[in-house]
Design an enzyme around this catalytic site. Structure first.
Site, PDB file in Angstrom:
ATOM      1  N   ASP A  83      -6.590   1.832  -8.498  1.00 25.82           N
ATOM      2  CA  ASP A  83      -5.265   2.105  -7.940  1.00 25.82           C
ATOM      3  C   ASP A  83      -4.199   1.165  -8.510  1.00 25.82           C
ATOM      4  O   ASP A  83      -4.519   0.046  -8.891  1.00 25.82           O
ATOM      5  CB  ASP A  83      -5.293   2.030  -6.410  1.00 25.82           C
ATOM      6  CG  ASP A  83      -5.894   0.742  -5.866  1.00 25.82           C
ATOM      7  OD1 ASP A  83      -6.902   0.275  -6.404  1.00 25.82           O
ATOM      8  OD2 ASP A  83      -5.349   0.208  -4.878  1.00 25.82           O
ATOM      9  N   HIS A 103      -3.561  -2.889  -8.545  1.00 27.73           N
ATOM     10  CA  HIS A 103      -4.848  -3.417  -8.094  1.00 27.73           C
ATOM     11  C   HIS A 103      -5.875  -3.346  -9.223  1.00 27.73           C
ATOM     12  O   HIS A 103      -6.685  -4.255  -9.402  1.00 27.73           O
ATOM     13  CB  HIS A 103      -5.335  -2.613  -6.879  1.00 27.73           C
ATOM     14  CG  HIS A 103      -6.328  -3.337  -6.043  1.00 27.73           C
ATOM     15  ND1 HIS A 103      -6.948  -2.753  -4.958  1.00 27.73           N
ATOM     16  CD2 HIS A 103      -6.834  -4.600  -6.108  1.00 27.73           C
ATOM     17  CE1 HIS A 103      -7.775  -3.626  -4.404  1.00 27.73           C
ATOM     18  NE2 HIS A 103      -7.724  -4.749  -5.083  1.00 27.73           N
ATOM     19  N   GLU A 134       0.841  -1.189   0.000  1.00 25.85           N
ATOM     20  CA  GLU A 134       0.000   0.000   0.000  1.00 25.85           C
ATOM     21  C   GLU A 134       0.883   1.248   0.000  1.00 25.85           C
ATOM     22  O   GLU A 134       1.769   1.396   0.847  1.00 25.85           O
ATOM     23  CB  GLU A 134      -0.906   0.032   1.233  1.00 25.85           C
ATOM     24  CG  GLU A 134      -1.998  -1.027   1.251  1.00 25.85           C
ATOM     25  CD  GLU A 134      -3.253  -0.579   0.502  1.00 25.85           C
ATOM     26  OE1 GLU A 134      -3.263   0.559  -0.021  1.00 25.85           O
ATOM     27  OE2 GLU A 134      -4.210  -1.381   0.464  1.00 25.85           O
TER      28      GLU A 134
END
Length: 217
Positions: A123, A113, A75
């Site tokens: 994303d 993603h 992330e």
């Protein structure tokens, strides 16, 4: 594989806390990932690389339909409204070589993603610098130079090339969705909504050089 995300939250700390919360409430499901990288390059490991993290959700890449069980999730703290800053990109570039080496992950299996969930996710988005990673051997980028000088548009071939690359069109997905996701990754500056000869050239180049391993489950 490695799946890159953006947090879409106000701060990296808020995202880290959300990813560590086993009971977020308000009807939200717990989520997790292996690593979080802040805008300033701070790196937090939240899940051991050998353990399954809940970061990918529904979707597929090539023959892999349980992406959580076959991937490491990273992330990146970003609201999706601004470019990814230098310290963050540098930290990612420092992290990836070890991951790829330890788990024998080729650069074509470092994906976004949105690549594996095109109908749900966007994303890490059009502001992420995939070309920069590819120059360091940490992802892929087309080698096509210049713009196509002829029409050369073949919708069927384009869709077949996307599948060869690894994209799995969701049930009922049309060309518009897959073209948008493909461009967000490989042609974020492209204008117009129609398939172009350049889209087809780039897809064909990638499909020829980086066919997905169809045998991985």
């Amino acid at each position: 594989m490695v799946v890159l995300h953006h947090t879409a939250m106000a701060t990296a700390l808020a995202a880290r806390d959300r990813l560590c919360d086993p009971d977020p409430g308000d009807g939200l499901s717990p989520v997790s990932c292996h690593y979080v990288i802040s805008e300033t390059g701070d790196l937090w490991q939240l899940v051991d690389e050998s353990d399954r993290a809940w970061h990918a959700g529904a979707g597929a890449w090539g023959a892999v339909w349980d992406v959580n069980s076959h991937s490491i999730g990273i992330e990146l703290a970003n609201t999706s409204a601004h470019p990814y800053p230098e310290p963050q990109m540098a930290a990612l570039e420092a992290l990836l070589p070890g991951l790829l080496s330890r788990w024998s992950i080729p650069p074509e299996r470092v994906i976004g993603h949105s690549d594996m969930a095109p109908d749900r996710k966007s994303d890490p988005g059009p502001r992420f610098d995939w070309r920069r990673l590819a120059r360091r051997g940490l992802s892929i980028w087309p080698e096509v130079t210049g713009e196509a000088r002829t029409s050369g548009r073949d919708e069927q071939r384009f869709c077949e090339d996307l599948i060869t690359i690894g994209y799995v069109p969701p049930e009922g997905a049309g060309l518009d969705l897959m073209l948008r996701v493909f461009r967000m990754r490989f042609r974020p500056w492209a204008e117009g909504q129609d398939l172009s000869a350049q889209d087809c050239r780039i897809a064909a180049d990638l499909a020829a050089r980086f066919p997905v391993d169809r045998g991985i489950r």
